[in-house]
Design a protein around this motif. Structure first.
Motif, mmCIF file in Angstrom:
data_model
loop_
_atom_site.group_PDB
_atom_site.id
_atom_site.type_symbol
_atom_site.label_atom_id
_atom_site.label_comp_id
_atom_site.label_asym_id
_atom_site.label_seq_id
_atom_site.Cartn_x
_atom_site.Cartn_y
_atom_site.Cartn_z
ATOM 1 N N MET A 284 0.762 -1.183 0.079
ATOM 2 C CA MET A 284 -0.052 0.111 0.160
ATOM 3 C C MET A 284 0.832 1.307 0.173
ATOM 4 S SD MET A 284 -3.233 -1.118 2.144
ATOM 5 C CE MET A 284 -2.371 -1.810 3.516
ATOM 6 N N ARG A 285 2.072 1.253 0.645
ATOM 7 C CA ARG A 285 2.788 2.457 0.824
ATOM 8 C C ARG A 285 3.556 2.567 -0.708
ATOM 9 N NH1 ARG A 285 7.509 3.950 0.236
ATOM 10 N NH2 ARG A 285 8.467 1.934 0.023
ATOM 11 N N THR A 286 3.850 1.464 -1.415
ATOM 12 C CA THR A 286 4.220 1.483 -2.890
ATOM 13 C C THR A 286 3.303 2.296 -3.789
ATOM 14 O OG1 THR A 286 5.603 -0.207 -2.347
ATOM 15 C CG2 THR A 286 4.954 -0.038 -4.747
ATOM 16 N N ALA A 287 1.762 1.892 -3.445
ATOM 17 C CA ALA A 287 0.853 2.462 -4.356
ATOM 18 C C ALA A 287 0.572 3.867 -4.259
ATOM 19 C CB ALA A 287 -0.464 1.664 -3.952
ATOM 20 N N ILE A 288 0.689 4.206 -2.878
ATOM 21 C CA ILE A 288 0.880 5.770 -2.685
ATOM 22 C C ILE A 288 1.558 6.572 -3.512
ATOM 23 C CG2 ILE A 288 1.041 7.320 -0.564
ATOM 24 C CD1 ILE A 288 -1.615 6.662 -0.798
ATOM 25 N N VAL A 289 3.055 5.840 -3.215
ATOM 26 C CA VAL A 289 4.258 6.511 -4.143
ATOM 27 C C VAL A 289 3.992 6.635 -5.472
ATOM 28 C CG1 VAL A 289 6.881 6.427 -4.537
ATOM 29 C CG2 VAL A 289 5.862 6.035 -2.129
ATOM 30 N N HIS A 290 3.214 5.611 -6.041
ATOM 31 C CA HIS A 290 2.886 5.472 -7.335
ATOM 32 C C HIS A 290 1.966 6.544 -7.699
ATOM 33 C CE1 HIS A 290 5.812 2.377 -7.837
ATOM 34 N NE2 HIS A 290 5.112 1.338 -8.105
ATOM 35 N N TYR A 291 0.795 6.519 -6.794
ATOM 36 C CA TYR A 291 -0.237 7.560 -7.188
ATOM 37 C C TYR A 291 0.655 9.052 -7.290
ATOM 38 C CZ TYR A 291 -4.385 4.571 -6.797
ATOM 39 O OH TYR A 291 -5.469 3.433 -7.088
ATOM 40 N N ARG A 292 1.428 9.129 -6.235
ATOM 41 C CA ARG A 292 1.912 10.530 -6.140
ATOM 42 C C ARG A 292 2.813 11.005 -7.532
ATOM 43 N NH1 ARG A 292 5.383 10.994 -1.327
ATOM 44 N NH2 ARG A 292 6.916 9.936 -2.513
ATOM 45 N N ALA A 293 3.614 9.956 -8.206
ATOM 46 C CA ALA A 293 4.069 10.020 -9.477
ATOM 47 C C ALA A 293 3.148 10.502 -10.339
ATOM 48 C CB ALA A 293 4.937 8.829 -9.904
ATOM 49 N N LEU A 294 2.087 10.142 -10.516
ATOM 50 C CA LEU A 294 1.049 10.693 -11.582
ATOM 51 C C LEU A 294 0.366 11.734 -11.200
ATOM 52 C CD1 LEU A 294 -0.399 10.202 -14.147
ATOM 53 C CD2 LEU A 294 -2.098 8.868 -13.106
ATOM 54 N N PHE A 295 0.124 11.783 -10.051
ATOM 55 C CA PHE A 295 -0.277 13.217 -9.517
ATOM 56 C C PHE A 295 0.427 14.455 -9.764
ATOM 57 C CE2 PHE A 295 -0.886 16.228 -6.022
ATOM 58 C CZ PHE A 295 -1.880 16.650 -5.898
ATOM 59 N N GLU A 296 1.819 14.150 -9.517
ATOM 60 C CA GLU A 296 2.652 15.390 -9.780
ATOM 61 C C GLU A 296 2.722 15.790 -11.181
ATOM 62 O OE1 GLU A 296 6.150 14.248 -7.488
ATOM 63 O OE2 GLU A 296 5.361 14.813 -5.473
ATOM 64 N N ASP A 297 2.670 14.597 -12.001
ATOM 65 C CA ASP A 297 2.811 14.783 -13.369
ATOM 66 C C ASP A 297 1.702 15.436 -13.782
ATOM 67 O OD1 ASP A 297 5.087 14.216 -15.404
ATOM 68 O OD2 ASP A 297 3.242 12.843 -16.543
ATOM 69 N N LEU A 298 0.723 15.277 -13.426
ATOM 70 C CA LEU A 298 -0.687 16.004 -13.968
ATOM 71 C C LEU A 298 -0.920 17.331 -13.318
ATOM 72 C CD1 LEU A 298 -3.302 12.910 -13.198
ATOM 73 C CD2 LEU A 298 -2.723 13.964 -15.358
ATOM 74 N N MET A 299 -0.208 17.500 -12.210
ATOM 75 C CA MET A 299 -0.203 18.891 -11.525
ATOM 76 C C MET A 299 0.648 19.617 -12.428
ATOM 77 S SD MET A 299 -2.114 19.255 -8.961
ATOM 78 C CE MET A 299 -1.472 20.236 -8.003
ATOM 79 N N ASN A 300 1.697 19.209 -12.807
ATOM 80 C CA ASN A 300 2.817 20.147 -13.764
ATOM 81 C C ASN A 300 2.273 20.514 -15.118
ATOM 82 O OD1 ASN A 300 4.758 19.870 -11.747
ATOM 83 N ND2 ASN A 300 5.535 18.016 -12.454
ATOM 84 N N GLY A 301 1.010 20.021 -15.410
ATOM 85 C CA GLY A 301 0.468 20.572 -16.717
ATOM 86 C C GLY A 301 0.950 19.738 -17.898
ATOM 87 N N HIS A 302 1.054 20.505 -19.056
ATOM 88 C CA HIS A 302 1.162 19.911 -20.250
ATOM 89 C C HIS A 302 2.697 19.998 -20.483
ATOM 90 C CE1 HIS A 302 -2.930 20.764 -21.748
ATOM 91 N NE2 HIS A 302 -2.782 21.768 -21.844
#
Length: 188
Positions: free
Chosen positions: A160-178
């Motif tokens: 589950m910790r690994t999953a949170i880290v993985h979600y954060r990777a996409l979250f940050e990528d999406l937050m950075n925009g185009h």
């Protein structure tokens, strides 16, 4: 044979050779461009397709569908709000990791929706995200899978910790925009 005829034959042969070379190189250049754009998603798509040509056609179709989207960057207020929500998810993980995973998945989907990505179908999400967010996409797949199994008690806390880290990777990528290359394309 006159010099003029010989010159014409040589020029025609060079032109024919150049045309053959171009025909041979175009698929390689297309493959390289797609591989550079899609990263690990290129290899994954090729592996699951009948052959490379079918996979590349699918990736090209994804690009075309992606170009039809009305994507936008998040406002500074939206970024602050989502960043605060992410911090809450991380805090929640300490007391209730399963709920935190579900909330992380919902938060990533909300960011996708606000950016203009279709979020109604998981497989469609993956295809659409692969065009601009290919690097964290496999991590998102893993996180989503772990979240589904966590609700059934089939994963460890470390999973589950690994999953949170993985979600954060996409979250940050999406937050950075185009991406720079896609912003140029969308603004043309």
């Amino acid at each position: 044979m006159s010099g003029a005829v010989l010159t014409i034959i040589i020029v025609a042969a060079v032109i024919a050779l150049a045309a053959l070379l171009a025909v041979a190189l175009i698929p390689r250049l297309r493959s390289r461009r797609l591989r550079d754009r899609f990263g690990p998603e290129y290899d994954r798509t090729v592996q699951h397709a009948q052959n490379r040509r079918v996979a590349e056609r699918e990736l090209t179709e994804r690009e075309k569908r992606h170009e039809q989207l009305q994507l936008r960057d998040l406002s500074e207020d939206e970024k602050r709000r989502y960043t605060m929500q992410w911090a809450q998810v991380q805090e929640q993980f300490i007391d209730d990791p399963v709920a935190a995973l579900t909330n992380a998945d919902h938060l990533v989907t909300a960011v996708m929706t606000d950016r203009g990505y279709p979020a109604e179908d998981y497989n469609r999400q993956l295809e659409t995200l692969s065009v601009e967010h290919a690097q964290p996409l496999e991590q998102y797949r893993i996180a989503h899978d772990i979240t589904g199994r966590a609700g059934q008690g089939q994963v460890t806390t470390e999973d589950m910790r690994t999953a949170i880290v993985h979600y954060r990777a996409l979250f940050e990528d999406l937050m950075n925009g185009h991406r720079a290359e896609s912003t140029t394309r969308h603004n043309q």
